[in-house]
Design a protein around this motif. Sequence first.
Motif, PDB file in Angstrom:
ATOM      1  N   UNK A 137       1.059  -1.151   0.242  1.00 35.01           N
ATOM      2  CA  UNK A 137      -0.044  -0.069   0.049  1.00 35.01           C
ATOM      3  C   UNK A 137       0.970   1.255   0.010  1.00 35.01           C
ATOM      4  N   UNK A 138       0.607   2.400  -1.120  1.00 39.00           N
ATOM      5  CA  UNK A 138       1.229   3.578  -0.932  1.00 39.00           C
ATOM      6  C   UNK A 138       0.102   4.810  -0.756  1.00 39.00           C
ATOM      7  N   UNK A 139       0.418   5.457   0.039  1.00 39.03           N
ATOM      8  CA  UNK A 139      -0.346   6.695   0.189  1.00 39.03           C
ATOM      9  C   UNK A 139       0.550   7.836   0.181  1.00 39.03           C
ATOM     10  N   UNK A 140       0.039   8.878  -0.738  1.00 37.08           N
ATOM     11  CA  UNK A 140       0.885  10.030  -1.001  1.00 37.08           C
ATOM     12  C   UNK A 140      -0.099  11.275  -1.045  1.00 37.08           C
ATOM     13  N   UNK A 141       0.520  12.508  -0.947  1.00 41.57           N
ATOM     14  CA  UNK A 141      -0.137  13.814  -0.880  1.00 41.57           C
ATOM     15  C   UNK A 141       0.522  14.958  -1.665  1.00 41.57           C
ATOM     16  N   UNK A 142       0.095  15.882  -2.267  1.00 40.92           N
ATOM     17  CA  UNK A 142       0.422  16.873  -2.786  1.00 40.92           C
ATOM     18  C   UNK A 142      -0.301  18.217  -2.475  1.00 40.92           C
ATOM     19  N   UNK A 143       0.158  19.153  -2.029  1.00 42.09           N
ATOM     20  CA  UNK A 143      -0.439  20.574  -1.453  1.00 42.09           C
ATOM     21  C   UNK A 143       0.326  21.596  -1.855  1.00 42.09           C
ATOM     22  N   UNK A 144      -0.769  22.768  -2.347  1.00 40.86           N
ATOM     23  CA  UNK A 144      -0.168  23.996  -2.329  1.00 40.86           C
ATOM     24  C   UNK A 144      -0.885  24.891  -1.287  1.00 40.86           C
ATOM     25  N   UNK A 145       0.257  25.493  -0.414  1.00 46.09           N
ATOM     26  CA  UNK A 145      -0.083  25.845   0.944  1.00 46.09           C
ATOM     27  C   UNK A 145      -0.190  27.607   0.719  1.00 46.09           C
ATOM     28  N   UNK A 146      -1.314  27.889   0.765  1.00 47.72           N
ATOM     29  CA  UNK A 146      -1.658  29.560   0.563  1.00 47.72           C
ATOM     30  C   UNK A 146      -2.840  29.889   1.747  1.00 47.72           C
ATOM     31  N   UNK A 147      -2.365  29.567   2.956  1.00 46.60           N
ATOM     32  CA  UNK A 147      -3.246  29.740   3.980  1.00 46.60           C
ATOM     33  C   UNK A 147      -3.282  31.231   4.711  1.00 46.60           C
TER      34      UNK A 147
ATOM     35  N   UNK B 266      -4.839  -2.601  -4.209  1.00 46.94           N
ATOM     36  CA  UNK B 266      -4.627  -3.250  -2.901  1.00 46.94           C
ATOM     37  C   UNK B 266      -6.120  -3.056  -2.044  1.00 46.94           C
ATOM     38  N   UNK B 267      -6.420  -4.122  -1.384  1.00 45.41           N
ATOM     39  CA  UNK B 267      -7.922  -4.005  -0.592  1.00 45.41           C
ATOM     40  C   UNK B 267      -7.276  -3.851   1.054  1.00 45.41           C
ATOM     41  N   UNK B 268      -7.947  -2.756   1.257  1.00 50.37           N
ATOM     42  CA  UNK B 268      -7.664  -2.288   2.828  1.00 50.37           C
ATOM     43  C   UNK B 268      -8.708  -1.495   3.346  1.00 50.37           C
ATOM     44  N   UNK B 269      -8.867  -1.244   4.424  1.00 51.16           N
ATOM     45  CA  UNK B 269      -9.612  -0.267   5.354  1.00 51.16           C
ATOM     46  C   UNK B 269      -9.684   1.010   4.778  1.00 51.16           C
ATOM     47  N   UNK B 270     -10.698   1.580   4.326  1.00 48.72           N
ATOM     48  CA  UNK B 270     -10.854   2.915   3.998  1.00 48.72           C
ATOM     49  C   UNK B 270     -10.688   3.655   5.416  1.00 48.72           C
ATOM     50  N   UNK B 271     -11.103   3.411   6.393  1.00 45.57           N
ATOM     51  CA  UNK B 271     -10.167   3.896   7.700  1.00 45.57           C
ATOM     52  C   UNK B 271      -8.768   4.373   7.593  1.00 45.57           C
ATOM     53  N   UNK B 272      -8.107   3.452   7.331  1.00 45.29           N
ATOM     54  CA  UNK B 272      -6.760   3.226   7.240  1.00 45.29           C
ATOM     55  C   UNK B 272      -6.132   4.166   5.976  1.00 45.29           C
ATOM     56  N   UNK B 273      -6.800   4.354   4.961  1.00 47.52           N
ATOM     57  CA  UNK B 273      -6.436   5.136   3.935  1.00 47.52           C
ATOM     58  C   UNK B 273      -6.694   6.593   4.304  1.00 47.52           C
TER      59      UNK B 273
END
Length: 319
Positions: free
Chosen positions: A174-184, A279-286
Amino acid sequence: MTGTIVDVPGVLVGHAQDQEALTGCSVLLLEQPSVCGVDVRGSAPGTRETDLLNPVNLVSVVHGICLSGGSAYGLDAATGVMQWLEEQGRGLDVAFGIVPIVPAAVLFDLSIGNPRVRPDRSMGYEACNRASRDAVQQGNVGAGTGATVGKLNGFAQSMKGGLGSSSRCLANGLVVGAMVAVNAVGHVFDPKTSEILAGPRDEHGDIMDSVELMTTHSFSPIPPGTNTTIAIVASNANLTKAEANKVAQMAHDGLARTIRPIHTMHDGDTIFAVATGGIQTSVDLIGALSAEVLAEAVLSAVKHAERAGGIPAYRDRNR
């Protein structure tokens, strides 16, 4: 592994920007049509195709996602992404041709650089040409080129935001990634140390706590819609569209852990959640992991940002 969102199988990322005008866009392309959800928490969003991602609506997959500067003008960059995908023969078959599905979200960066120059169709197309599985560039690139944070003591006393990315890989593949543009509108802080990395500055250049500043009733009025943090979280999990929407909802915790205040009337905070499958896994984990990698990406965005348009960055204080 790169430690960025392209570690997720089936995901490519490309940036295009104008470093003089200080604006740009970032594109996430998918090798195969993938399930996508969205959650919009800010009160001043600029978005495209988000209604389509509601679980009750017909189309369940997307072909790419566009994050852009330029305020509402920047939504035009998604048209360039659609053009590029159509030329590649990738899109929803509608019998009379194909229609690429490209949700998009924008942030407001017109207060820095040249406000007459905004991400457009050609910039979105160029970002697609540059898309790859190479480690995602971070800082003053793509949608983060003109991003700033900490506007509650006036824009001139703000600090540079930027674009950040992170990933997490588990032993089961399982691989989880993120990309964000921070302009808060608020400040960015490290939840492990409580250190404020970037935020509103006082007359001596010291960083202030945004919430404490608000309680003094002396902070500068912020025009509506002049901020916004926009992000994509992705995984190679098997998710339904409803589950992807839940992941996008849970991922907002990553913003709440690192930006204060968040989801204000002056932000249009939007998160897309993509699942490429396998990959089959829990939505809560994702959802839980998505919040963690998004928090890491927010910190990375600020730490990679560099001074621009007269606005100082974290790096100026920590060299």
